[in-house]
Write an enzyme that holds these catalytic residues in place. Structure first.
Site, mmCIF file in Angstrom:
data_model
loop_
_atom_site.group_PDB
_atom_site.id
_atom_site.type_symbol
_atom_site.label_atom_id
_atom_site.label_comp_id
_atom_site.label_asym_id
_atom_site.label_seq_id
_atom_site.Cartn_x
_atom_site.Cartn_y
_atom_site.Cartn_z
ATOM 1 N N ALA A 19 0.811 -1.220 0.000
ATOM 2 C CA ALA A 19 0.000 0.000 0.000
ATOM 3 C C ALA A 19 0.843 1.268 0.000
ATOM 4 O O ALA A 19 0.302 2.366 -0.041
ATOM 5 C CB ALA A 19 -0.924 -0.004 1.219
ATOM 6 N N GLY A 24 9.542 7.418 3.371
ATOM 7 C CA GLY A 24 10.919 7.301 3.860
ATOM 8 C C GLY A 24 11.500 5.925 3.607
ATOM 9 O O GLY A 24 12.706 5.725 3.668
ATOM 10 N N SER A 28 8.873 0.399 -0.032
ATOM 11 C CA SER A 28 7.436 0.460 0.252
ATOM 12 C C SER A 28 6.718 1.336 -0.774
ATOM 13 O O SER A 28 5.677 0.958 -1.322
ATOM 14 C CB SER A 28 7.212 1.001 1.669
ATOM 15 N N ARG A 138 1.754 1.787 12.029
ATOM 16 C CA ARG A 138 2.658 1.081 12.940
ATOM 17 C C ARG A 138 2.396 1.451 14.402
ATOM 18 O O ARG A 138 2.615 0.641 15.302
ATOM 19 C CB ARG A 138 4.111 1.351 12.564
ATOM 20 N N GLU A 174 11.557 3.362 17.654
ATOM 21 C CA GLU A 174 11.409 2.338 16.611
ATOM 22 C C GLU A 174 11.996 0.989 17.025
ATOM 23 O O GLU A 174 12.174 0.099 16.190
ATOM 24 C CB GLU A 174 12.057 2.838 15.321
ATOM 25 N N ARG A 212 12.841 9.028 12.462
ATOM 26 C CA ARG A 212 11.773 8.427 13.264
ATOM 27 C C ARG A 212 12.137 8.275 14.744
ATOM 28 O O ARG A 212 11.254 8.206 15.592
ATOM 29 C CB ARG A 212 11.415 7.057 12.684
ATOM 30 N N HIS A 248 15.756 3.249 9.191
ATOM 31 C CA HIS A 248 16.189 2.674 10.472
ATOM 32 C C HIS A 248 17.688 2.404 10.389
ATOM 33 O O HIS A 248 18.219 2.155 9.300
ATOM 34 C CB HIS A 248 15.473 1.348 10.771
ATOM 35 N N CYS A 365 15.009 -7.055 9.570
ATOM 36 C CA CYS A 365 13.714 -6.485 9.968
ATOM 37 C C CYS A 365 12.803 -7.545 10.568
ATOM 38 O O CYS A 365 12.000 -7.265 11.456
ATOM 39 C CB CYS A 365 13.001 -5.874 8.763
#
Length: 447
Positions: A19, A24, A28, A138, A174, A212, A248, A365
């Site tokens: 989606a 960032g 994705s 998230r 995070e 983040r 990250h 991840c």
């Protein structure tokens, strides 16, 4: 005291879809609206877990979350029976449906930050749940993550699971994706490296993409986890690499024992940080990859650093990589040179994780590292530990419940909601978790 690093991998959920929710995160955005295959995604993750367990690395599983997550849609003003809520949101505000259906809890490197007992002032294993405040989809995860972790690490004699920090930008956290631990044997005290992207009152921050993690959050997590203050370093990530898609720290660095494998541009004031680590970590070995050999852009595209660095009993290390690294000539050339050089890395293991990778999540991840002594390992819920039986059971479970094709439009299907709840209800029994999901607790309250 002898201890093991156990990798707890997230199991991909039934609503895994593309989606483009994560600004960032370049993968994705790039794969937005692609058709996903949740069944394949789950099986790719299970194959990695089983292969590493078979190779002698302790491995466990963390279940997916309840999705679509109807309670949040009700908070947003959509009312009626669950099926009516789905229909209304699909018609009036489909972007909310995608957000509350995200399978992002699979990336359990963001579930929590872990402190092994050897580093904690009270001698317990601590896990502080991440609030994931920067992204709406998230930020929904924290309460269920806390319930799941308490069902896995349930013995209060050995474990303390802390709720997430308050949901405000100042305390954006995070989890383990911005945390590394360095040292000797796993069971000995280590140095914990907390990495942040922004700090209140300091102007140096990325321009294109959000930072983040805040320093304030990292400091609070270290306090909650009772990390010995003499064993902590706080370091700022290079804001320029955040702007290149390093959302990250685990996209640009990975540590294991005395080794820190990272890009030469990973950290702000990197030379100073390396000097600090040399003085505090016995035998510290930085493996800094020069930009002339691998650019930051190529590292992000292949997830070279979103790898797992694992120790064998003989002290040698295995680097677990996504298939994209082998398919990139420059990165693969660098990795083979690394293998031939004088360092502990003696083996490369490559996995096909394309379904996760297309949403911006590589091998690192998908896993939460938890260092456990023998006694602590025995106190973990044994039903989540990966072995032949669990691998077979979970594959059968995936075959029974997961679809092999999913688009954003399918999220409005009330049958998908029913399939998901039935699947998770079965899974909680298979993994001996109790009623950890809101739909199970509501059912108990209404009975």
């Amino acid at each position: 005291m002898k201890a093991h690093e156990v990798n707890f991998d997230g199991l991909v959920g039934l609503t895994h879809h593309y989606a483009g929710l994560s600004f960032g995160n370049e993968a994705s955005i790039q794969h937005r609206f692609q058709v996903s295959n949740p069944r394949l995604a789950a099986k790719q993750g299970l194959l990695k877990m089983k292969a590493l367990a078979d190779a002698g690395f302790p491995q466990a599983v963390i279940p997916p979350h309840e999705r679509p997550f109807i309670p949040v849609l009700r908070q947003l003003g959509f009312s009626g029976q669950d099926e009516q809520v789905l229909e209304k949101v699909a018609r009036q505000a489909p972007h909310w449906l995608s957000s509350v259906s995200s399978a992002s809890p699979m990336w359990v490197a963001n579930a929590a930050t872990v402190c092994p007992s050897a580093d904690a002032l009270d001698g317990k294993v601590h896990l502080t749940v991440a609030n994931l405040n920067n992204k709406f989809h998230r930020a929904l995860e924290a309460p269920t993550t806390a319930s799941l972790l308490r069902a896995i690490f349930r013995d209060a004699q050995f474990f303390a699971v802390h709720d997430a920090l308050p949901q405000v930008a100042l305390l954006g956290d995070e989890g383990a994706a911005n945390h590394n631990r360095l040292g000797g044997d796993y069971g000995a005290p280590g140095i914990q490296l907390f990495v942040y992207g922004r700090e209140e009152g300091v102007d140096t921050r990325p321009v294109r993409y959000p930072a983040r993690q805040t320093r304030e959050a990292s400091e609070a997590v270290a306090r909650l986890n009772q990390v010995n203050p003499h064993q902590v370093i706080f370091a700022r990530q290079n804001p320029d690499v955040i702007d290149l898609g390093v959302f990250h720290n685990d996209v640009i660095a990975v540590s294991n024992r005395q080794v820190l494998f990272c890009h030469e541009q990973a950290f702000a004031k990197q030379g100073e940080l390396m000097r600090q680590l040399r003085s505090r970590v016995a035998g510290f070995m930085p493996l800094e990859v020069p930009a002339r050999e691998v650019s930051v852009q190529d590292a992000v595209a292949t997830y070279l650093f979103n790898s797992q660095l694992l120790s064998r009993d003989d002290g040698s290390m295995v680097l677990v990589l996504p298939q994209e690294c082998r398919e990139h000539a420059g990165v693969w050339r660098y990795l083979n040179a690394l293998l031939a050089a004088d360092n502990p890395i003696s083996d490369l293991r490559v996995f096909d994780l394309r379904e996760s990778m297309a949403n911006g999540g590589g091998p690192a991840c998908l896993r939460l590292r938890v260092v456990l002594t023998e006694d602590e390992l025995r106190a973990v819920n044994p039903a989540v530990m990966m072995n032949d039986t669990l691998f077979s059971t979970l594959n059968d479970w995936v075959d029974r419940y997961y679809r092999d094709r999913l688009t954003a439009a399918d999220l409005a299907d009330p049958q998908l909601l029913r399939e998901g709840r039935e699947a998770l209800d079965t899974l909680t029994q298979l993994l001996n978790l109790g009623s950890v999901y809101p739909f199970q607790q509501e059912g108990a309250g209404n009975g």
